[in-house]
Scaffold this motif. Sequence first.
Motif, PDB file in Angstrom:
ATOM      1  N   ALA A 110       0.826  -1.210   0.000  1.00 15.91           N
ATOM      2  CA  ALA A 110       0.000   0.000   0.000  1.00 15.91           C
ATOM      3  C   ALA A 110       0.858   1.258   0.000  1.00 15.91           C
ATOM      4  O   ALA A 110       0.449   2.298  -0.524  1.00 15.91           O
ATOM      5  N   ALA A 111       2.051   1.179   0.578  1.00 18.03           N
ATOM      6  CA  ALA A 111       2.944   2.337   0.609  1.00 18.03           C
ATOM      7  C   ALA A 111       3.391   2.737  -0.790  1.00 18.03           C
ATOM      8  O   ALA A 111       3.722   3.908  -1.025  1.00 18.03           O
ATOM      9  N   VAL A 112       3.417   1.787  -1.715  1.00 22.34           N
ATOM     10  CA  VAL A 112       3.812   2.118  -3.091  1.00 22.34           C
ATOM     11  C   VAL A 112       2.794   3.068  -3.714  1.00 22.34           C
ATOM     12  O   VAL A 112       3.158   4.012  -4.418  1.00 22.34           O
ATOM     13  N   ALA A 113       1.511   2.816  -3.456  1.00 14.00           N
ATOM     14  CA  ALA A 113       0.476   3.729  -3.960  1.00 14.00           C
ATOM     15  C   ALA A 113       0.639   5.118  -3.361  1.00 14.00           C
ATOM     16  O   ALA A 113       0.436   6.132  -4.050  1.00 14.00           O
ATOM     17  N   PRO A 134      -2.147  -4.314  -2.271  1.00 13.24           N
ATOM     18  CA  PRO A 134      -1.844  -2.917  -2.596  1.00 13.24           C
ATOM     19  C   PRO A 134      -2.974  -1.946  -2.370  1.00 13.24           C
ATOM     20  O   PRO A 134      -2.775  -0.739  -2.475  1.00 13.24           O
ATOM     21  N   PHE A 135      -4.178  -2.463  -2.077  1.00 12.65           N
ATOM     22  CA  PHE A 135      -5.344  -1.594  -1.952  1.00 12.65           C
ATOM     23  C   PHE A 135      -5.931  -1.705  -0.545  1.00 12.65           C
ATOM     24  O   PHE A 135      -6.282  -2.799  -0.095  1.00 12.65           O
ATOM     25  N   THR A 210      -6.538   5.169   5.209  1.00 12.64           N
ATOM     26  CA  THR A 210      -7.057   5.150   3.844  1.00 12.64           C
ATOM     27  C   THR A 210      -6.015   5.740   2.896  1.00 12.64           C
ATOM     28  O   THR A 210      -5.094   6.449   3.320  1.00 12.64           O
ATOM     29  N   HIS A 211      -6.163   5.440   1.639  1.00 12.94           N
ATOM     30  CA  HIS A 211      -5.295   6.035   0.627  1.00 12.94           C
ATOM     31  C   HIS A 211      -6.007   5.969  -0.720  1.00 12.94           C
ATOM     32  O   HIS A 211      -7.037   5.325  -0.866  1.00 12.94           O
ATOM     33  N   PRO A 213      -5.425   4.848  -4.552  1.00  8.10           N
ATOM     34  CA  PRO A 213      -4.524   4.127  -5.460  1.00  8.10           C
ATOM     35  C   PRO A 213      -4.594   4.586  -6.907  1.00  8.10           C
ATOM     36  O   PRO A 213      -3.956   3.989  -7.773  1.00  8.10           O
ATOM     37  N   SER A 214      -5.346   5.654  -7.187  1.00  7.83           N
ATOM     38  CA  SER A 214      -5.572   6.021  -8.589  1.00  7.83           C
ATOM     39  C   SER A 214      -4.281   6.386  -9.309  1.00  7.83           C
ATOM     40  O   SER A 214      -4.112   6.066 -10.493  1.00  7.83           O
ATOM     41  N   LYS A 215      -3.342   7.050  -8.628  1.00  8.52           N
ATOM     42  CA  LYS A 215      -2.087   7.425  -9.276  1.00  8.52           C
ATOM     43  C   LYS A 215      -1.242   6.182  -9.559  1.00  8.52           C
ATOM     44  O   LYS A 215      -0.575   6.099 -10.608  1.00  8.52           O
ATOM     45  N   LEU A 216      -1.249   5.215  -8.656  1.00 10.60           N
ATOM     46  CA  LEU A 216      -0.558   3.940  -8.898  1.00 10.60           C
ATOM     47  C   LEU A 216      -1.087   3.288 -10.167  1.00 10.60           C
ATOM     48  O   LEU A 216      -0.315   2.840 -11.025  1.00 10.60           O
TER      49      LEU A 216
END
Length: 316
Positions: A110-113, A134-135, A210-211, A213-216
């Motif tokens: 998740a940190a990658v996103a 990742p989500f 929360t985060h 992920p759209s940019k990922l």
Amino acid sequence: MPPATVVKTPRSSDGTHVYAEAVGSAQNPHVVFIHEATLCASVFDELFRDPHLTDHLYLVRYDLRCHGRSGIARAADSQHAALYASDFAAVASAFGLQRPILVAWGLGAAAVADICAHVNPLPISGIVYIAPLPFLGPMLPHTVTTRMLGITQTLSTARDAGGSGRAKTEFVNGLLAGATGRIPDATKAAWLGRSVAQDAEVTTAVLSRTHDPSKLLEVGREGMPLMILVGSEDALVDGPAVVRELRRHFRNAEAHVVVGGSHALFVDKKDEFVRLLLVFVGRLAVSASSPPLTKLAVGSAADGSRCALQVMTLMG
């Protein structure tokens, strides 16, 4: 003799210190490892002692905020995605990293996103996901097993040490469940100790964050190289579901099912993991602007087969 380890503790934008280590030569391609939730970067000890990696790569690892030896931040906004990105940026600056490849395990993915969303321009050259989740948020239940869903639901709500400790014991057991190779009891005990050492309220905050992920997913559509590794015996991640979802967005993706591998496949199938990682890094080193990978010999796999990759230094 194992290579010397360089330790640095840069501070993130909110003042939280980030514990980080590096081994190898900075003249080699740069690879950053991000660990699973509630644990710390010491889970990668065996990889950071493996000469197949340390002789050919510059390996960096760090403890995520509120994990291991990094600082504990308890402010209401201390789990904001931008801070996870800032932690990475602080580590990258401290070690002078140049277009590293990110290797992220489990919920650490998740940190990658977060990095993709909040570090601009994006300074990475590729991504390796190990049994990734990742989500966060509403997408998480679609990529985990029933066992993992129960664990995360408990850890996201339990504020007492007893309930959290029981769920963490189940979590650590699940990390290594199904492993076809013998995992030392000391490894499991060390991981459980690290997990339990994170107090229940912090774990709840970490898993409830929360985060976006759209940019990922956007960088995936733009061609960011991605390698997904899933273990056939993973008790926590629904490997096929994760691969399907990521392949919908990443046009330059490859996926490998490591037969007999657990959630911690880099431990019980280490030789296969090392082989796949070196081939991926070698391919990117030839085609991209990362430091050149020269005369790379990929180590023996568990079945005794040997894969050799010779990559000549690009001149001019």
